[in-house]
Design a protein around this motif. Structure first.
Motif, short mmCIF file in Angstrom:
data_model
loop_
_atom_site.label_atom_id
_atom_site.label_comp_id
_atom_site.label_asym_id
_atom_site.label_seq_id
_atom_site.Cartn_x
_atom_site.Cartn_y
_atom_site.Cartn_z
N ILE A 25 87.86 -56.07 42.59
CA ILE A 25 89.29 -56.13 42.30
C ILE A 25 89.68 -57.60 42.18
O ILE A 25 89.40 -58.39 43.09
CB ILE A 25 90.11 -55.47 43.43
N CYS A 26 90.32 -57.96 41.08
CA CYS A 26 90.73 -59.35 40.88
C CYS A 26 92.20 -59.40 40.52
O CYS A 26 92.62 -58.89 39.47
CB CYS A 26 89.89 -60.02 39.79
N ASP A 27 92.99 -59.99 41.40
CA ASP A 27 94.43 -60.15 41.18
C ASP A 27 94.86 -61.40 41.94
O ASP A 27 94.52 -61.56 43.11
CB ASP A 27 95.18 -58.92 41.68
N ASP A 28 95.62 -62.28 41.27
CA ASP A 28 96.02 -63.52 41.95
C ASP A 28 97.14 -63.28 42.96
O ASP A 28 97.53 -64.21 43.67
CB ASP A 28 96.42 -64.60 40.94
N ASP A 29 97.64 -62.07 43.03
CA ASP A 29 98.57 -61.67 44.09
C ASP A 29 97.74 -60.99 45.18
O ASP A 29 97.38 -59.82 45.07
CB ASP A 29 99.62 -60.72 43.52
N GLY A 30 97.44 -61.75 46.22
CA GLY A 30 96.55 -61.24 47.26
C GLY A 30 97.07 -59.99 47.95
O GLY A 30 96.29 -59.09 48.28
N ARG A 31 98.37 -59.93 48.19
CA ARG A 31 98.94 -58.77 48.88
C ARG A 31 98.79 -57.51 48.03
O ARG A 31 98.44 -56.44 48.53
CB ARG A 31 100.42 -59.01 49.19
N PHE A 32 99.05 -57.65 46.73
CA PHE A 32 98.89 -56.48 45.87
C PHE A 32 97.43 -56.09 45.76
O PHE A 32 97.10 -54.90 45.71
CB PHE A 32 99.46 -56.74 44.47
N ALA A 33 96.54 -57.06 45.70
CA ALA A 33 95.11 -56.77 45.61
C ALA A 33 94.64 -55.93 46.80
O ALA A 33 93.87 -54.98 46.65
CB ALA A 33 94.31 -58.06 45.50
N LYS A 34 95.11 -56.28 48.00
CA LYS A 34 94.73 -55.52 49.19
C LYS A 34 95.34 -54.12 49.17
O LYS A 34 94.70 -53.14 49.59
CB LYS A 34 95.17 -56.26 50.45
N LYS A 35 96.58 -54.02 48.68
CA LYS A 35 97.21 -52.71 48.56
C LYS A 35 96.42 -51.83 47.60
O LYS A 35 96.17 -50.65 47.87
CB LYS A 35 98.65 -52.86 48.06
N VAL A 55 87.35 -57.84 46.98
CA VAL A 55 88.60 -58.39 46.46
C VAL A 55 88.46 -59.88 46.20
O VAL A 55 87.97 -60.63 47.06
CB VAL A 55 89.76 -58.15 47.45
N VAL A 56 88.87 -60.30 45.00
CA VAL A 56 88.85 -61.72 44.62
C VAL A 56 90.24 -62.07 44.09
O VAL A 56 90.81 -61.32 43.30
CB VAL A 56 87.79 -61.99 43.52
N THR A 57 90.79 -63.20 44.50
CA THR A 57 92.14 -63.57 44.07
C THR A 57 92.14 -64.71 43.05
O THR A 57 93.20 -65.06 42.54
CB THR A 57 93.00 -63.98 45.28
N ASN A 58 90.98 -65.25 42.76
CA ASN A 58 90.88 -66.33 41.77
C ASN A 58 89.90 -65.90 40.68
O ASN A 58 88.72 -65.70 40.96
CB ASN A 58 90.41 -67.62 42.44
N PRO A 59 90.37 -65.74 39.44
CA PRO A 59 89.47 -65.27 38.37
C PRO A 59 88.29 -66.21 38.11
O PRO A 59 87.22 -65.77 37.72
CB PRO A 59 90.39 -65.15 37.16
N GLN A 60 88.50 -67.50 38.33
CA GLN A 60 87.40 -68.44 38.13
C GLN A 60 86.30 -68.21 39.16
O GLN A 60 85.10 -68.28 38.83
CB GLN A 60 87.92 -69.88 38.23
N ASN A 61 86.70 -67.92 40.39
CA ASN A 61 85.70 -67.63 41.43
C ASN A 61 84.95 -66.35 41.12
O ASN A 61 83.75 -66.23 41.41
CB ASN A 61 86.38 -67.52 42.79
N LEU A 62 85.64 -65.39 40.54
CA LEU A 62 84.97 -64.14 40.16
C LEU A 62 83.85 -64.42 39.16
O LEU A 62 82.73 -63.93 39.30
CB LEU A 62 85.99 -63.16 39.58
N LEU A 63 84.17 -65.21 38.15
CA LEU A 63 83.18 -65.47 37.10
C LEU A 63 82.02 -66.33 37.58
O LEU A 63 80.98 -66.38 36.92
CB LEU A 63 83.88 -66.13 35.90
N LYS A 64 82.18 -66.98 38.72
CA LYS A 64 81.09 -67.80 39.28
C LYS A 64 80.09 -66.96 40.09
O LYS A 64 79.02 -67.45 40.44
CB LYS A 64 81.66 -68.90 40.17
N VAL A 123 96.87 -49.57 33.81
CA VAL A 123 97.74 -49.00 34.84
C VAL A 123 98.88 -49.97 35.13
O VAL A 123 98.65 -51.17 35.31
CB VAL A 123 96.94 -48.73 36.14
N LEU A 124 100.10 -49.45 35.17
CA LEU A 124 101.27 -50.27 35.46
C LEU A 124 101.50 -50.41 36.96
O LEU A 124 101.48 -49.42 37.69
CB LEU A 124 102.52 -49.68 34.81
N LYS A 125 101.72 -51.64 37.41
CA LYS A 125 101.91 -51.89 38.84
C LYS A 125 103.12 -51.18 39.41
O LYS A 125 103.09 -50.67 40.52
CB LYS A 125 102.04 -53.39 39.09
N GLN A 126 104.21 -51.15 38.63
CA GLN A 126 105.45 -50.59 39.17
C GLN A 126 105.39 -49.08 39.36
O GLN A 126 106.25 -48.50 40.03
CB GLN A 126 106.65 -50.95 38.29
#
Length: 257
Positions: A25-35, A55-64, A123-126
């Motif tokens: 899971i990759c989302d720069d919103d850490g709280r939403f990523a955990k949810k 869970v990864v919050t930085n897309p650059q870190n994911l690609l590494k 998928v829409l977040k809202q």
């Protein structure tokens, strides 16, 4: 699977297989990523399945990461910085061509770009509580294609119909007619109420387009002028007052028309 007795009593169960999935899971919103992680894990736990999540919050870190080929599914925020989810998905697709990519975003306008890399769903977040279960059900169907059946009983004999073979279900007075490719003759008919199946089948990708019809969204070809056209050419009426909501539900499931 739903089982109808001859008296119309219903119970629900699922066939389970020993399937283990890995998701990132990759989302720069850490709280939403955990949810999102919690919702995914809870869904598959309820289905008797096992899924390992990262869970990864930085897309650059994911690609590494050097273990991306080990993941079966990627849930990506489409709108991230400094690299958006579309580019992350494109990079993942190159490293593992068969990975399932699901975009999760607050903005529907990203959907067409997502499908340029063969995204599985958008998928829409809202509306995550309503749309995510449909997506997770379809992913499970992908890994266990023989799992979902509509099962009914007539004259003491049990019959099973794979959900992917069902194009639509219509109520006719006290009976339910199940149709496949041939719209002139149902593949099954039994006593029951459509309302008893709406929530159950929505988790298998079915959409109620009017008070008497449930349609398998896999077989929807287009929407136009308060009608839904299916892949076999059948044109069906959609409820006018709910037409926009019906269409949006399909867009959220499929991503784009």
């Amino acid at each position: 699977m739903a089982i109808l007795s001859e008296k119309g009593q219903k119970c629900f169960g699922l066939r389970r297989k020993d399937v283990r999935m890995r998701a990132i899971i990759c989302d720069d919103d850490g709280r939403f990523a955990k949810k999102l992680e919690q919702l995914i894990m809870q869904y598959y736990r309820n289905m008797g399945m096992t899924i390992d999540t990262t869970v990864v919050t930085n897309p650059q870190n994911l690609l590494k990461r050097n273990d991306l080929a080990n993941f079966d599914i990627a849930f990506l925020d489409a709108d991230m910085k400094p690299i958006d989810g579309i580019e992350v998905g494109r990079a993942l697709r190159k490293r593992k061509p068969k990975i399932i990519i699901v975009f999760v975003s607050a903005y529907l306008e990203f959907a067409p770009k997502g499908y340029t890399i063969d995204a599985f769903r958008y998928v829409l977040k809202q509306d995550i509580q309503n749309t995510l279960p449909l997506c997770l059900s379809d992913i499970l169907q992908h890994f266990t294609p023989d799992r979902a059946f509509l099962t009914y009983k007539q004259r003491g004999e049990v019959f099973r119909i794979p959900c992917h073979d069902i194009m639509y279900i219509q109520s006719d007075l006290r009976k339910l007619n199940v149709f496949g490719d041939n719209s002139l003759e149902p593949i099954a008919s039994f006593y029951g109420k459509l309302s008893e199946y709406t929530d159950l089948l929505s988790r298998q990708g079915f959409l109620q387009i009017n008070k008497s019809t449930l349609v398998n969204m896999v077989h929807i070809k287009s929407f136009a002028s308060y009608h839904v056209r299916l892949s076999n050419g059948v044109l069906m009426n959609a409820t006018r007052k709910d037409y926009t909501a019906i269409k949006n539900r399909y867009i959220e499931w499929r991503g784009t028309l």
